[in-house]
Each structure stands twice: as C-alpha cells, then as structure tokens.
Design a protein around this motif. Structure first.
Motif, PDB file in Angstrom:
ATOM      1  N   CYS A 179      42.943 -26.500  -6.905  1.00  0.00           N
ATOM      2  CA  CYS A 179      42.454 -25.121  -7.038  1.00  0.00           C
ATOM      3  C   CYS A 179      41.238 -25.097  -7.953  1.00  0.00           C
ATOM      4  O   CYS A 179      41.367 -25.328  -9.160  1.00  0.00           O
ATOM      5  N   SER A 190      47.945 -17.850  -7.648  1.00  0.00           N
ATOM      6  CA  SER A 190      47.365 -17.931  -6.311  1.00  0.00           C
ATOM      7  C   SER A 190      45.925 -18.411  -6.409  1.00  0.00           C
ATOM      8  O   SER A 190      45.196 -18.068  -7.348  1.00  0.00           O
ATOM      9  N   CYS A 191      45.529 -19.209  -5.398  1.00  0.00           N
ATOM     10  CA  CYS A 191      44.149 -19.693  -5.336  1.00  0.00           C
ATOM     11  C   CYS A 191      43.290 -18.825  -4.430  1.00  0.00           C
ATOM     12  O   CYS A 191      42.111 -19.110  -4.230  1.00  0.00           O
ATOM     13  N   SER A 192      43.895 -17.802  -3.839  1.00  0.00           N
ATOM     14  CA  SER A 192      43.180 -16.992  -2.842  1.00  0.00           C
ATOM     15  C   SER A 192      43.176 -15.521  -3.233  1.00  0.00           C
ATOM     16  O   SER A 192      44.168 -14.989  -3.742  1.00  0.00           O
ATOM     17  N   LYS A 194      43.171 -13.225  -1.126  1.00  0.00           N
ATOM     18  CA  LYS A 194      43.933 -12.489  -0.122  1.00  0.00           C
ATOM     19  C   LYS A 194      45.365 -12.192  -0.580  1.00  0.00           C
ATOM     20  O   LYS A 194      45.993 -11.256  -0.088  1.00  0.00           O
ATOM     21  N   LYS A 239      33.328 -19.821  -6.349  1.00  0.00           N
ATOM     22  CA  LYS A 239      34.733 -19.406  -6.339  1.00  0.00           C
ATOM     23  C   LYS A 239      34.966 -18.317  -7.388  1.00  0.00           C
ATOM     24  O   LYS A 239      35.710 -17.353  -7.155  1.00  0.00           O
TER      25      LYS A 239
END
Length: 1601
Positions: A179, A190-192, A194, A239
């Motif tokens: 990540c 979480s790495c997202s 979404k 990111k």
C-alpha cells in the motif's frame, strides 16, 4: 645494516638541507617584500615596474623553493568523524511541510495543496533542481529570512524526527501490504478511496482513535460527532492526491474529521548524516603507555583540507597565490603543507610564554580584515595546540590590553561576567552554550524572526526595535491571588497581636536563621494566611472547620479567616435556614465575648455534627441552649434578629470575587484547586504551601524587599499577581493573540468575496485598519488598551456585554472600545439593525454622542421599542447630527458585516452568534451563553493587559511622536506581538565602555530585519571553539549586527586548550559539482601534528545516546605516526532519551526502586528503567515515535498506580501514559504515582523495615487521623530548637531468612580503547577458567569500540557465558565531567543502583586489566557484615613505595582515622542493601557537592567511596583478593586471588610489558584470544566474499532527496 643506516642518514640530511634552504629562502623573500612595500614612489609607472619585479621575485623564489623540496609528498593524514541517525532518510518535502506547519495549520494545508503532485518532478530533475523546486514552493508562504531558516533546518534535518515519528505510528497500525498510502478509520484500514464510504458507516460503534498534539487536522467543518479518518501518505505523490481530494471534500461537508500523517511506503535505505554536534580530539597523557600493539588495517581514504580563501601561513596568503597562479596549484599545496609542518611544533611552552597567550590570540584575531576574524578565531581555537607557538611571537597592543581590562570591570559590575567567561546574547536573550545546541538556537532564531519581522512590518525599526524587544514583560502566572483585605473576612486569630503567640520572635530576620529541614518557623508575623469561603450548611464545611480548629489548637503559624456565604434575602428566619441561624449565632457570641472566641466556639459546634452529615437548625438551637441557656432564641434567630449585621457582605464579596464553587480556600490569596480542597489532603497541602512560601519570604528578606517595618499582609497583597477579581478566562495561562503584522494590498471589506480569499493575517489587518472606536483617551490622546466586543447585538446577552464594556470605558482613561458583528444567521438588514446603528453613529458622530447613543440603544428598553416598530431616528439623542446619521444608516450595506462574520469564523474560530472579547489582540472566547462578563471583569482585563506590557509599549511608542490614533493602533499591534512571543529569560542590554581596540563590530545590511548579537569570549576556550563556527553559520543564515568582545584572561599558567575541535554545522544543504547531494556533514581534522596521542570524544546535545558504529582504529588512542591514511570513525545516534521525574503523591517523595517500562502498542516492553531518589529521576532509551509508559509488571505494578502526569501527549489523568518523541530534544515528563490502598505499608525494596533515625521513627507512627500530622510538625519544631545537626547512619545488618541464593555470577566491567578491551577479554577468560558457576558479564556500552561489540557475541558462544551491554546517559542535572577518563570513573561508582535490574542481587566489578586466579563465587558469597559493598584496601607491604602513598598523610589520614583507603579495581556490591539505604543517592549527592571544586576527587572512582566511608560503610575485603606489584611485596603474590596491573608511578612501565613480566599465564590467555579473533575474522571474510558486489555496496549509495 650499515648500508641501511647510511641511506637513512642521507635522507635525513637531504631533508634537513631542503628545510634549511626553504627557511632561508622564505626569509629572503619576506625581507624583499617588506623592503619593497616600504619604498615610496611618486610615479605610477615606477610603482607598476616595482610590482612586476616583486611578483617575478616571489615566483622565482617559490620555484627555487619547490625544486629544493622533495616531491615524494606523503598522503594527507587526518581524522574524519561522522554521525548517522538510526532511522532512514526522510524526504525534504515532508520536512519542509513540518517547518511551514509550525506557522499554523492553515499554512500547512495551503502548502500541501501547492505541492500535491510535486514528486513527479523527481524523475526528470537533478537532485539539486528538485531541492530548489521545494524551496521555491515554500517561498510562496515564507519570507526571505524564513527561507534561510528553512534551509538551515533542512541541513540539520531538524524535522526528521517529526516525520519519522509518524512513520513509526503508521508501522504500529500496521500498514496493509503493498500500500503506497492507506486510511485508518477507527482501526480499520483500506488502500482504496472506494471503500471509505463503507468504513465510515461501520465506524460508528468503535472508539475514536487517539490524536496527537501535532497531528495535522484538515480545517473542515470540524464536528466532534463524526468519524475520524487518518490518512497515512506521502505528500506530493499521486496516491496522496487521490485520497486528499476525496477526504478534503467530505471534511468540508462535515461528514468526517480528516487527519494526515506522513508515511513513506518505500523509505530509502540510506541513513542520513546528522549535524549540530562537536567532535574533540583531546591530547592524552603518555606518562603510562596504554596503546595496543595489534595492527589494524588502515583506511585508504584521503581527505582534502577545507581550504580557506584567505588562508595565511607564515606571511603567505595561499588563497590569493592560487588565484593568481592556477598552474601552480599542486606545488603551492606542497609548499603550504611544508610550512604547516614546520609550524606544528608541539614542544611544551615555557611558563613565561604561556602568560599572555589569550591576549596574543586576541591581538592576532583583531589584526586581520573584519570579515576574516571569525574564521581566524575558529582556526586558532580549534587547532590551538599546533598554533600555540606561533602566537607567542605576537605583540600585544597596550591600548587593547587596557581597553579589555576596563570593559571587563564594567561587565563584571553590570551583568556578572568575569574574565575568561563565554557569553552569547541574541537580541538580548542569553544563550548558554552548555545548555543550548544548534537545534534550540534555530528555534530561538525562528521565534525571534516572528517578532522582528512583525516589528519591521509595523514600521518599528532600528533602536526602537531593540528597546521594544527588551521591555520587561511580566510573565504569565498560573497563581493569581485575590486581595483578602476585605471587611467580609472574619479572622479567627492574629499571629502578630494575639497573646498566645507572644513568646515567639517577631523579627523577619528570623526567617534566615538556620533550622532543621522541614521545620516550620514560629515567627510572630502574619506570613501565612488561610481564608475559607464556606456555606455553613454544606457537608464539606464541617470537616474544613474542624481542620482549621486543629491548625489553631496546634499553634501552627497560620492566620485563619472565614467568609460565610449565606442566604442574602432581606426577610429570612434563622429557625428555618441553618446558614442564617449559624451566622446570627456567631454574631451573638462575638457581641457577648469577641469574634475570635466566637470562631473558636464555631469549631465546637461543628464537633456535634457527625461525619457525612450537614449542619441543621436543630443542632444550632441545641448548641445555643447548652452553652448559653439564658439567651433568647427568638431575639437571635428570628426574622427581626438583632444579630444580622453584615450578613450579606460575605455573599457579595464571594460573588464579586468571581471564585468558583464552594467550599473554597485561599492561601495568601491564591485559590487552592478542587483536588487540593479534599479534607483528607488539605492538611498536607497547607503545610506544604507554608514550607514552599517560606523560601520566597527568605529571598525577599535577603534582598531587602521585606524589612522589619513592612506590613507582611500589605506586602503580599501588593504583588503583581494579586487581582481585585478572579475570572479563570481572563487569568488563564493558555492565551491566544491576533497577528496584526500583515500589510494587505487591499483593505476592502465591502467586497465579501475578495475578503474571503484573504488569509487570517490579512483579514485581521483589514479589520484593524477599518475599525472605529469609542474612546476615553489619556491626556496625551492615546489609548494603551484597545478592546473589541464581538457578538450578535440583536441578542440581550451581547448587548449586556457591550453595556458592561461601556460602563468600564467611562471610568477608565486610556481605553478605547471597538465593536464587531457576528450575527446568528446570514447578515441582513433585519438581523443587523442594532449593529448598523452603532456603526453609523461611529462614522458620523462625535465620540461623546456616540457613547451616549450606543449606551441607549444597547438597553433592553430601546431594543423592545425597535421590535415594536419604533424608527431608529426616534431613538437619536439631542445634539446628534441627525441628517448625517440617517443618511449613513439608510445606505449602509450588510456586506461589511458579512466580512466581519467571516473574520469571526475563520480567525476567531467563533460560530455564528457567539460572543468574544479581544483586548490588545488577546482573544477571550467564545463566551458561554450563561457566562457573565461584567464591568469588574473588564477592569480586571485592563489591569492584566496594562501590567503585561501595554503601558511600557505605549511609553516607547509615545517617543516616536506619532498622531494619537495611529499611535494607539501601533500600541495595540505591538503589544499583541510582544506579549504573544514565547517568554524566555530576561533580555539583557549589554554595553561596552569602549569598542575601539577590543571589540569586533560587523554592521548589518541596511533596511532589512537584523539580529543584534553580542558575543563575549576568550578566544582560547572551549566556548570559543563552539561559538566561532556557530557565529559563522549565523552570519550566513541571518542578517547580523555583531559585537564580539575579546574577554581575555591574563597570567595563564597552563595550556588553555588541550584539544583539537570541530563543530559540525552547515547553513544549507550542500551539493556536489554534478548536482547530486553531498554525502553529508562530517567533522574533518586535517593538518594534525603526528606526535601526540589523541582520544576522540563526541560532544552531542543533551538527550542523545551515541555509539561508535564502525572504525578499524583505536579511537581512544589515535597516534597518526602509526597510521598511513585517514582515521575514520562512524557513529550512530542510537537513542533519544525520554527523561522524567516521579513522585509519590502520598509522601511527596520519589518512590525509590519503582520500575517503568517503555514500548509501543505492538511491543509494549522494549526498554525499562528504575527511579532514583535524586529528584525522582529516571531515563529511558527511545527514538522518534509514539510510546507507552507503564509500571513494570511485578512489585511496581502490584504496589503502585499512576495518578497523573505532565509533559506527556495523553490527558493528565489518563491511565495510559502516551509520549510522542518527535524532535531531537530529549523529552522530560513528570509522573505522579500513589500506593494502592491495600498496599500502603509495603516497600518496593524490602519486605522488612530498617531503623532510619529519629525523624523517621517519628514519621513511621500513624498520622492518618485529623491533626496528627500537625502534631508531628509541632514535635519537630520543638525538637529542632534543642538539637545539633548530625549524620544519622542506617541500622545494622539484617538478612531475610528466606532469601534465595543466586546461582550465577554477575561481573561488571568497563573498558575504553583497544588495549583495555584486549585486557578485558583476557580478564573474562581468567574468570571463566576459575569457576564452574554460570557467568554473566555486564559491560558499559557507552565506550566500547565497534570491533569489541562485533566480536563479543562470538566469544560468548565459544565459551558459553552470557553478557549484556548496559547504557546510561549522564544526567543533565549532575555535574558534568569533560575528560573521558573521569567520565568512565564516574560510571564505575555513580549509577550502580540504576544500571542493573532489580533481579540482580550482587554484582562484582573487576577492572579490565585484572587477571583472576580464584573462583569469584567465593567473593560473591562473602558476608559483607551489613555494608552495601566491599573493597580491597591498598597494600602496605612494598615499603619502597611509601613516598607515593598519598592516603598516609594530610587530608586522607585525618579523614579516614583508623580506617583504610580502598582501591577500586575490584569490589563486590550487595545491590539490595545498596538500594535499600539509598547509597547511590548519597554518593551522587556527595559527588555533586565535591565535584564543583576541580581539585577534589582526583581519583573519582576511589576517592568518592573512601570519602563517604562514614556515611556508606565499606567492608574491607581480605588482602589476597587484590594483589598489585606496585603496592604489594613479592612474598604475598603466591596467595593472590586476583592480580591487577596497577600503574607504577616510580617506573612508568608500559601495561603490556608489565603484563607479560608479572603474570606468567597472561601470554597464554592472550594467544588463545588472538586465535579466537583470527577465526572470527576469517569466517567474516569468507561470508563477505560470498556476497554479490551489489549486496556489498548496498550500504554505500549516495543519499538523495
């Protein structure tokens, strides 16, 4: 052999001839130069010819000289030392963000938005270009001065610990795999982006994460009831931008709280080189040869000298010559080296040559051009041993000497600086270089920059700037007091006048009389005054009145007064209201007898009330009937009572005072905290306050502030901290100020959109510029205090606030009031009617009319009329300009009100409709809805504002002759700036009588902000070694006005400096020619003389634990004659210290032996420590990150609990003690513990108690009942009058029957340098060979070489022993030693109680150069007969050494009496006993007292225990336990159980020679160890050869950003 000898002779003769030729030629050249320079010619052409001829002569001479010199120049020798951080390099972009973040959260996030994807430029740009890009981006938010400070911060890696601390917190989460950035939502990751929505929904049921003080919280809606999302990412990456965009939008919408923490997914593996430390090469004594003869592989590194462009050697300026003749660079370098070698004469100077060295150095420094003086001072001080002889030839100007002496006399009289002292002042702030380091100085520079730039922006420049900076601002105190000289206070006693105290002495000088520690002095003066505010009916009042009665009964010198707060209604019946009945009864007794008797009777009344009950009317009536049977109850208690006088006074005084909830106690006017008001604690608290305030009174008497004729109560009540009313909001120490220093391009507040884009400083500046005031000016037309009233004036509470301000304004000349609107809704004509009327009157009417109109319109009656439809014009007053008012009122738009509302939201942090008061920029608010802010509060606020610095600022501004309106604005702005600045030490105005011959003066650049720096230094001191490079760097970073005074010492009798020194500090990050970053700052020593023996010392900031990481050389014994290349030394900053002080709240004493552990959430026990009795001090090793401090499991956790803590990063009453280490400074915390209720009688260090003397026998009685401690103090006071002062020793030996014997041997030893480490290995082998008992060796890690630490594990594996490396940083409060050998001696004796775990019962110290011939188990099991340790006495049997036995005569003979002087080469310590009698604390206390004298404790490790032999007993071990040839005869050698290789002062025999001669088995041991080490090296070489080239080079890549 003969051929070799003759060849050697020829080489020497050739070299000598070359040197002589060179010297003769140099003399000729310099003579010709001097002669030609003295020739005067009137014609230019002749001058030109002469110059050309002279140049040709010099060139010819140089060439001849170079031809005669040998061309086989040896490789340059020197020493290079570097220091790396333990953690990986942190990116400059992240460090820059932390720098900008210190200017405020708003700027941090603006910078983050600016550099969102900056890292994409790293790929295409050079390292230098990318660095410059970061600086360019930062420049958008910083001034030029701040950019320079940023560059210095980046070169120091100042913010690297802050960045890395977040990295460690992220590692503790831990981060999900692969990540580059991730979010943590209440523990879920979480790495997202979404998944954020889903995580937010699930977060509701889980607890909020802990947030740290330096967390970066996005300035969104900031609701407290929403989930907290922590983003771990690297600013500038794609990111990060992805996450930031989503989270910032949701935070703006109020859906979450967004927190950013730095996280670099793939940190660079290189460790960064640090700076900000010193390196010393001290010249060692070679009286005893202590150098190892083992050969080491030399480094092939060649170091180039850092050449100075104006480097002068023997009259030649090589910088100039190299510029003129670049083709001769190499030859000129060889010439320079030859000249330096000829001047690096280390032969000792004669006494008469030493005397004037300091003055000669000053004369040399002041003789060169101004801008070269600092470099020359650095050169002379840091290379003094090799420069000393050249200085003896310098002539001292008599004018300079006289001026120095006159200035020294002046400095001694004005600021207490004496000849030889080193002092540094930055803008008047004293900078102690023993305390401050490069990091703290950078913090000071940055703090000063804010004030300097602020004053500069406000137009205050030149001398006015310095004057305002040095204004003596009163420090904010957290102990404000209330004036207790009020008729409502009913005094129970009067120490000065009551007969019961008539036998006490009355003079204030009695305070200075010596008495036993802890005794309360009985003096007939009202030094100590306790006032109790009580509601007689409350349950708590019962215990408090009883307690005060006990104070009175036991004749504690405490004046006790009461303020009774009872029902203040006019018609009230004492039969139905216990408080009123109590008060009337009190008045009745006072009338019949006297007030004192009435208050004493009150105590007996309360004795009838059971514990836990409240006073009732029945109890009062029964008391009256029993004590005064003839009294008529109706006449006393009835509605028409005759004894109701002044009943309301107490209640009114209480309400006016602004004090909090009842009951309350004031000690000398200062309120006690609610925690202190608990009846069980109050007794101890009051007694402690009496003892604490005694010290302040003693100082006042000593200084002459408190004399025999002074009324003590008046003296107390006239102190600056005594105020007429207590308001916690006003008196709070947590103060926030507006920043008025901006100069916005536009000052338009009618354009709300434009105003909304301004930052906080610009918004503030616009408001200040456009503000109109109601004034009550002083006679000079100026106002020292400016108040802004903020609120929604459609609301009654806000109008009431405005009326209170106006009431105060009328009575207070020198005050002005401005009004700011903060409507509850979006501004419109309807909800801003009152404010627009106020503003219209301010714009159109005269001041008097405005005040009257505003006062009218703010009244409730007027507001109601407006609400009923009355027109505003109908409320206007006679005399007002009606037309002008109506025109302005009817045309006023509400846009400017919207701008004011934005100011309230964005700058004042107020919600719409909230109230606040601002006084000279200090923000008080938001005020609670129900919170009253009265005219008395405004009076208090004015007093606090004036007393801090407003009056002094006004006096200075008045001198400028500005117009009153502008002057008042400037007073407000300057006062806010100066008062908001951190309060350090008092600024000094340092002046010299004369500055012609003894002071270097460097002028600052004009029209720029400058720092006023004064340096006072002797050029040949350690202070000069540190100060000169620091001043050079400061001059590169900031604009300086420098005055440097040569504070020389005369009549020197020894070399003033015995070391070479280098201070590692740079003003900016350095780059190489190919635009890559340099390896980093290092300490380089070049041109060192090769003959002396040197030892390397790292001189680092307090709180750094540094270890030698890599070096093949013996850093304790550097001899350049035996080195063919460069001596390299790589050090590592292994730990940053967490330091603290711990106290037991029950006793007020440190809990000796209490153990703490330190760890992180995933590894809770990483380090541990023990609390010592000296100041309750403890230290723990740590590094950047968030740490958890806990009591160690076992007895510490069983007996104690943590109650509170200060200086930590968790709330003070939180059970978990969280400490965030995020800077290079060590963190100092305070922890308060208490024994658990069921463990009150248990002791950490023993299960049985020991007799500790008379005072403790008194103290051990039960003093839990009320008044028992008072009795204890009374007994002590009476005993102290008739007792002498004496040392009370501990009791006799005691042994627990059930004590378990140890199975292993614990051996402690210390070594420094390769030779002593060689001896140490042999000692270990000799111990191991003579015992079957398991052995564990304990070594002090601080001074072990890298090679020893690398091989000890292999040796332990081969021989089957255990070992542990222990570390302890010399505490900052304990007198520091500067010589390495004396530091090592100190570690042998001063920290025995804290170096080892409590589980170790006994430890045996064995010197490294000792050979053991017996089983040390026998020594471990020896009965020490109650002594904490056992030493062997010095032998007396070798009579020829009698002349060297210093302990047989003088001080030692008289001090020891019949006892023996013991040697410290071998001793056994019973650590249980040692800790139980606080032997370590006693030894440290005695050391602290004796070590201030440089002539005491010559042999620190031996002299200290022998000096303390009467207080800490020594068991004399049998003589055979230590044999040493120097002191013991040959006959006794056969029985020796250990042999020590003592130095022999008679023969001075080298250690190695003595070892081989004296100890037959030594050579065998030595060879065995050599074979072992050879095998270890062979295995390492084999392992290295198997690694790939890329693996071998991994650790040596060049660092990047």
């Amino acid at each position: 052999m003969s051929r070799k000898l003759s060849s050697s002779m020829r080489r020497r003769t050739g070299s000598l001839r070359s040197t002589l030729a060179a010297r003769v030629l140099l003399i000729c050249v310099k003579g010709e130069m001097k002669r030609r320079l003295n020739v005067r010619s009137n014609r230019f052409i002749q001058l030109h010819v002469d110059t050309m001829k002279m140049r040709n002569i010099i060139l010819l001479s140089l060439m001849l000289l170079l031809l005669n010199m040998q061309h086989t120049a040896s490789a340059s020798k020197g020493v290079v030392a570097s220091l790396k951080a333990k953690w990986h390099t942190t990116p400059f972009l992240l460090e820059t963000s932390e720098f900008i973040g210190e200017d405020g959260n708003e700027k941090f996030w603006q910078f983050v938005d600016t550099v969102k994807e900056l890292t994409v430029y790293k790929q295409g740009e050079s390292v230098r270009s990318y660095y410059n890009l970061i600086i360019k981006k930062a420049n958008q938010f910083l001034t030029d001065l701040q950019v320079n400070l940023l560059k210095m911060a980046l070169s120091l890696h100042f913010y690297s610990p802050a960045v890395h601390s977040f990295q460690r917190i992220a590692d503790d989460e831990p981060p999900p795999e692969a990540c580059p950035a991730f979010v943590s939502v209440h523990g879920q990751h979480s790495c997202s982006t979404k998944k954020i929505k889903k995580l937010l929904k699930a977060a509701a049921g889980r607890p909020h994460p802990y947030l740290y003080k330096n967390d970066h919280i996005y300035p969104g809606a900031n609701k407290t009831d929403v989930p907290v999302v922590i983003l771990y990412a690297e600013i500038g990456t794609k990111k990060f931008t992805t996450f930031h965009t989503v989270l910032s939008e949701k935070a703006d919408g109020g859906a979450l709280t967004y927190v950013l923490r730095h996280f670099v997914a793939t940190p660079k593996q290189q460790k960064m080189l640090l700076s900000g430390y010193g390196v010393e090469l001290a010249i060692k004594s070679t009286e005893y040869k202590a150098v190892d003869d083992t050969q080491v592989k030399d480094s092939k590194t060649i170091i180039k000298a850092e050449e100075d462009h104006n480097d002068e050697v023997q009259g030649f300026f090589f910088g100039t010559l190299k510029k003129s003749h670049p083709e001769l660079q190499e030859q000129l370098g060889e010439l320079r080296k030859h000249l330096l070698d000829s001047t690096n004469d280390m032969a000792p100077l004669k006494v008469w040559e030493l005397q004037d060295l300091s003055f000669q150095a000053a004369a040399r420094i002041l003789s060169v051009p101004k801008f070269d003086t600092l470099k020359l001072m650095r050169d002379l001080s840091q290379k003094f041993p090799s420069k000393a002889r050249s200085l003896t030839r310098v002539a001292v100007n008599s004018k300079m000497r006289k001026e120095i002496e006159e200035n020294q006399k002046h400095l001694s009289e004005t600021i207490g600086v004496h000849p030889g002292d080193g002092e540094l002042f930055i803008n008047g702030l004293p900078i102690d270089l023993e305390v401050h380091n490069a990091f703290s100085i950078l913090e000071i520079l940055r703090s000063e920059a804010r004030v300097l730039e602020g004053l500069h922006n406000l137009g205050v420049k030149g001398e006015h700037q310095g004057t305002l900076l040095r204004l003596p601002a009163n420090h904010v105190t957290d102990s404000y007091g209330l004036d207790i000289r009020h008729p409502a206070v009913m005094w129970m006693n009067d120490i000065e006048n009551d007969p019961m105290y008539s036998s006490w002495p009355a003079g204030v000088q009695e305070l200075l009389r010596t008495t036993f520690p802890g005794v309360i002095r009985q003096i007939r003066r009202n030094f100590f005054n306790l006032v109790l505010f009580l509601n007689p009916e409350e349950e708590k009042s019962v215990e408090l009145v009883k307690l005060s009665g006990l104070f009175y009964k036991h004749k504690i010198p405490l004046r006790i007064g009461y303020v009774f707060v009872v029902n203040a209604e006019d018609e009230i019946d004492g039969f139905s209201d216990a408080g009123v009945g109590f008060y009337r009864l009190l008045n009745y007794i006072a009338d019949e007898y006297d007030l004192s008797q009435a208050l004493i009777s009150m105590a007996s009344l309360y004795n009838r009330v059971d514990e836990g009950e409240a006073l009732t009317t029945d109890t009062i009536s029964a008391f009256l009937k029993s004590k005064f049977p003839k009294a008529k109850a109706e006449r006393i208690f009835g509605a028409k009572s005759e004894y109701d006088d002044r009943r309301k006074e107490g209640t009114f005084f209480y309400k006016k005072s602004g004090l909090g909830a009842l009951p309350l106690a004031l000690f000398n006017g200062i309120p006690l905290s609610p925690d202190e008001m608990e009846p069980d604690e109050l007794e101890s608290i009051i007694l402690q306050h009496i003892m604490d305030s005694t010290t302040a009174f003693q100082k006042a008497v000593f200084m002459g502030h408190l004399t025999e004729g002074t009324d003590v109560v008046d003296y107390l009540m006239e102190q600056a901290n005594v105020v007429p009313r207590m308001n916690p909001l006003i008196l709070s120490t947590d103060r926030k100020y507006l920043d008025f220093t901006s100069s916005p391009v536009v000052s338009d507040w009618e354009d709300t959109t434009m105003f909304s884009f301004l930052d906080s400083r610009d918004k503030t500046a616009v408001i200040a510029k456009r503000m109109k005031y109601l004034t009550n000016n002083d006679e000079d037309g100026m106002s020292a205090v400016t108040m802004w009233i903020v609120g929604d004036f459609q609301k009654a509470s806000e109008r009431k606030l405005l009326l209170a301000a106006l009431k105060h304004l009328r009575a207070s000349p020198g005050v002005r009031v401005g009004v700011i609107a903060n409507p509850s809704g979006r501004p419109s004509e309807d909800n801003t009617t009152v404010y627009r009327a106020i503003w219209a009157s301010l714009l159109t009417q005269k001041n008097k009319a405005v005040a009257e109109f505003v006062q009218k319109i703010a009244r409730e009656q007027s507001y109601q009329l407006l609400m009923q439809g009355t027109k505003m014009k109908d409320l206007l007053l006679q005399g007002m300009d009606t037309d002008a008012f109506e025109k302005k009122f009817n045309t006023l738009e509400v846009d400017f009100v919207r701008s004011q509302q934005l100011f309230c939201r964005d700058v004042l942090k107020l919600s719409a409709g909230q109230r606040a008061v601002i006084s000279n920029g200090r923000i008080l608010g938001p005020l609670d809805e129900q919170e009253e802010f009265t005219a008395e509060d405004f009076q208090l606020l004015e007093k606090i504002t004036r007393s801090s610095s407003a009056e002094k600022v006004k006096a200075q501004v008045k001198l400028t002759g500005m117009k009153p309106k502008h002057a008042s604005d400037l007073v407000m702005k300057v006062d806010a700036l100066v008062t908001a600045a951190p309060k350090g030490e008092v600024r000094r105005d340092v002046q010299f009588l004369k500055e012609s011959h003894s002071v270097l003066q460097l002028s600052p650049r004009e029209n720029e902000v400058f720092y006023d720096v004064v340096a006072i230094v002797d050029p040949l001191t350690r202070a000069a070694q540190k100060m000169s490079p620091l001043l050079i760097v400061l001059s590169q970073v900031v604009n300086l006005r420098l005055r440097l005074f040569m504070n020389c010492r005369g009549k020197l009798s020894e070399m003033p400096l015995k070391s070479f020194y280098s201070f590692v500090l740079e003003s900016d990050v350095t780059f190489l020619g190919n635009d890559t970053m340099s390896a980093g700052p290092v300490a380089r020593f070049t041109e060192l003389p090769e003959s002396p023996l040197l030892t390397l010392n790292m001189i680092t900031p307090e709180g750094w634990m540094v270890q030698a990481l890599r070096s093949p050389h013996d850093l304790d014994n550097i001899h350049l004659q035996e080195v063919s290349g460069t001596v390299t030394a790589e050090y590592e900053l292994e730990h940053l210290l967490l330091e603290g002080h711990c106290f037991d709240l029950s006793t007020g004493q440190p809990p000796r032996g209490l153990q703490f552990t330190l760890g992180m959430s995933r590894d809770p026990i990483m380090y541990d420590t023990i609390v010592m009795a000296n100041l309750g001090y403890f230290q723990l090793k740590a590094n950047p990150g968030a740490w958890m401090l806990r009591l160690r499991k076992g007895r510490s956790e069983d007996i104690y609990q943590i109650l509170s803590h200060d200086g930590t990063d968790s709330p003070g009453d939180a059970g978990d003690v969280v400490v965030l280490l995020n800077s290079f400074h060590s963190k100092i915390i305070k922890v308060r513990v208490q024994k658990k209720a069921e463990k009150m009688n248990e002791d950490l260090l023993s299960e049985t108690s020991e007799s500790k003397g008379l005072w403790d026998s008194i103290a051990r009685r039960s003093y839990s009942s009320p008044g028992s401690r008072l009795h204890y103090y009374a007994v002590r006071a009476s005993l102290a009058k008739n007792m002498c002062f004496c040392s009370i020793a501990g009791g006799g030996p005691k042994k627990d029957d059930g004590e378990k014997k140890e199975d292993g041997l614990n051996i402690f030893s210390i070594a420094s340098g390769h030779l002593y480490e060689r001896f140490l290995r042999i000692m270990m082998l000799s111990v191991f060979r003579h015992t079957k008992t398991p052995v564990k060796f304990w070594f002090l890690k601080n001074y072990l070489s890298p090679s020893f630490k690398e091989t000890i594990s292999h040796m332990a594996e081969s021989y089957g022993f255990q070992y542990e490396l222990v570390q302890y940083k010399w505490p900052r409060w304990l007198h520091q030693q500067t010589e390495k050998q004396r530091i090592i001696w100190g570690y042998k004796i001063l920290f025995l109680d804290v170096l080892f775990p409590l589980a170790v019962d006994k430890i045996i110290f064995v010197d490294a150069d000792q050979i053991v011939r017996a089983d040390l188990k026998e020594l471990r099991d020896l009965d020490l007969e109650g002594a904490p340790y056992g030493y062997t006495p010095f032998c007396d049997s070798r009579t020829e050494m009698d002349g060297y036995r210093f302990w047989k005569s003088g001080y030692w003979a008289s001090h020891l009496g019949q006892r023996k002087y013991h040697i410290s080469a071998l001793y056994v310590v019973d650590l249980k006993k040692f800790r139980k009698i606080a032997a370590g604390d006693r030894l440290r206390g005695q050391y602290q007292a004796l070590s201030q004298d440089p002539n005491s404790l010559s042999n620190l490790d031996q002299d200290l225990p022998n000096n303390m032999i009467h207080q800490v007993a020594i068991k004399s071990l049998p003589q055979e336990w230590l044999w040493c040839e120097t002191w013991c005869n040959d006959a006794s050698k056969a029985a020796a159980k250990t042999i020590d290789l003592c130095n022999n002062p008679k023969t001075k025999e080298p250690k190695l020679t003595a070892a081989v001669r004296i100890v037959p088995e030594w050579v065998g041991y030595d060879n065995e160890i050599k074979q072992l080490l050879k095998g270890i090296r062979q295995r390492e070489d084999d392992a290295t050869s198997k690694r790939t080239p890329s693996q071998r080079n991994d650790g040596h890549k060049r660092d990047e950003l």
